[in-house]
Design an enzyme around this catalytic site. Structure first.
Site, PDB file in Angstrom:
ATOM      1  N   HIS A  98       1.011  -0.507  -0.188  1.00 17.55           N
ATOM      2  CA  HIS A  98       0.001   0.232  -0.077  1.00 17.55           C
ATOM      3  C   HIS A  98       0.465   1.146  -0.105  1.00 17.55           C
ATOM      4  O   HIS A  98       1.952   1.294   0.570  1.00 17.55           O
ATOM      5  CB  HIS A  98      -0.255   0.404   0.952  1.00 17.55           C
ATOM      6  CG  HIS A  98       0.233  -0.391   2.804  1.00 17.55           C
ATOM      7  ND1 HIS A  98       0.062  -1.627   3.351  1.00 17.55           N
ATOM      8  CD2 HIS A  98       0.108   0.578   3.943  1.00 17.55           C
ATOM      9  CE1 HIS A  98       0.891  -1.118   4.050  1.00 17.55           C
ATOM     10  NE2 HIS A  98       0.277  -0.018   4.427  1.00 17.55           N
ATOM     11  N   HIS A 100       0.940   5.410   0.476  1.00 17.98           N
ATOM     12  CA  HIS A 100       0.131   6.090   1.736  1.00 17.98           C
ATOM     13  C   HIS A 100       0.395   7.715   1.476  1.00 17.98           C
ATOM     14  O   HIS A 100       1.280   7.514   0.630  1.00 17.98           O
ATOM     15  CB  HIS A 100       0.763   6.406   3.097  1.00 17.98           C
ATOM     16  CG  HIS A 100       1.050   5.179   4.088  1.00 17.98           C
ATOM     17  ND1 HIS A 100       0.445   4.966   4.859  1.00 17.98           N
ATOM     18  CD2 HIS A 100       1.543   3.972   4.384  1.00 17.98           C
ATOM     19  CE1 HIS A 100       0.413   3.804   6.199  1.00 17.98           C
ATOM     20  NE2 HIS A 100       0.751   2.932   5.568  1.00 17.98           N
TER      21      HIS A 100
END
Ligand SMILES: [Zn+2]
Length: 135
Positions: A98, A100
Site C-alpha cells: 500500500h 500512503h
C-alpha cells in the site's frame, strides 16, 4: 492467511472507498496520521513492492497523483507526503502492498501528528467528497 485489505476488497470489511478501477482501490486510512490520510492498493495481494511486476508497480504509482489531487482539494491541505513501507522493520503493519497519501497542513506544523481515530461520520463525509471528484 487473512488480510484486512483483501477483506475490504472482497466487501467483507467496511472501507471508505475513494477510488477503484479493475486493478486498484484507494480508501481512507482508519487511523489517519492527519485528515485525509489515504491508502492506494493493488487488488492483487502481494506483501512487498519487490514481489510485484515492475509494470504493476508503475500502474500503481501512476494513479497516485489524481487521487492525491482530489484529497488535497477536499481537505484543503497545503501539501502531502507519500510513504510506502515494506516489511515489519519498516513499520508495515498490513502485509499487503500500500501507498500512503498523507496530507500536510501549514497550520499544524511539520511534526508528524500521532495517529488518531476519526469518527465514521467524518470519514464517510470526506470519502464522498473525494469520490465525487474522481468520477
Ligand atoms: Zn491482501
Amino acid at each position: 492467511m487473512s488480510c484486512i485489505f483483501c477483506d475490504i476488497l472482497e466487501g467483507k470489511r467496511d472501507g471508505h472507498i475513494l477510488y477503484d478501477d479493475e486493478s486498484h482501490v484507494a480508501f481512507l486510512d482508519k487511523y489517519p496520521i492527519d485528515v485525509g490520510h489515504s491508502l492506494v492498493i493493488p487488488r492483487k495481494h502481494h506483501e512487498r513492492i519487490t514481489d510485484m511486476d515492475a509494470e504493476d508497480v508503475g500502474h500503481l504509482f501512476s494513479i497516485v497523483p489524481k487521487i492525491a489531487n482530489a484529497i488535497l482539494t477536499s481537505t484543503e491541505a497545503d501539501a502531502f507526503s507519500l510513504a510506502q513501507n515494506n516489511g515489519r522493520a519498516a513499520k508495515q503493519i498490513v502485509p499487503h502492498v500500500h501507498i500512503h497519501i498523507i496530507p500536510r497542513y501549514n497550520s499544524k506544523g511539520t511534526v508528524w501528528t500521532k495517529r488518531q481515530i476519526s469518527s465514521d461520520a467524518e470519514l464517510m463525509e470526506l470519502s464522498e467528497k473525494v469520490r465525487s471528484l474522481l468520477i
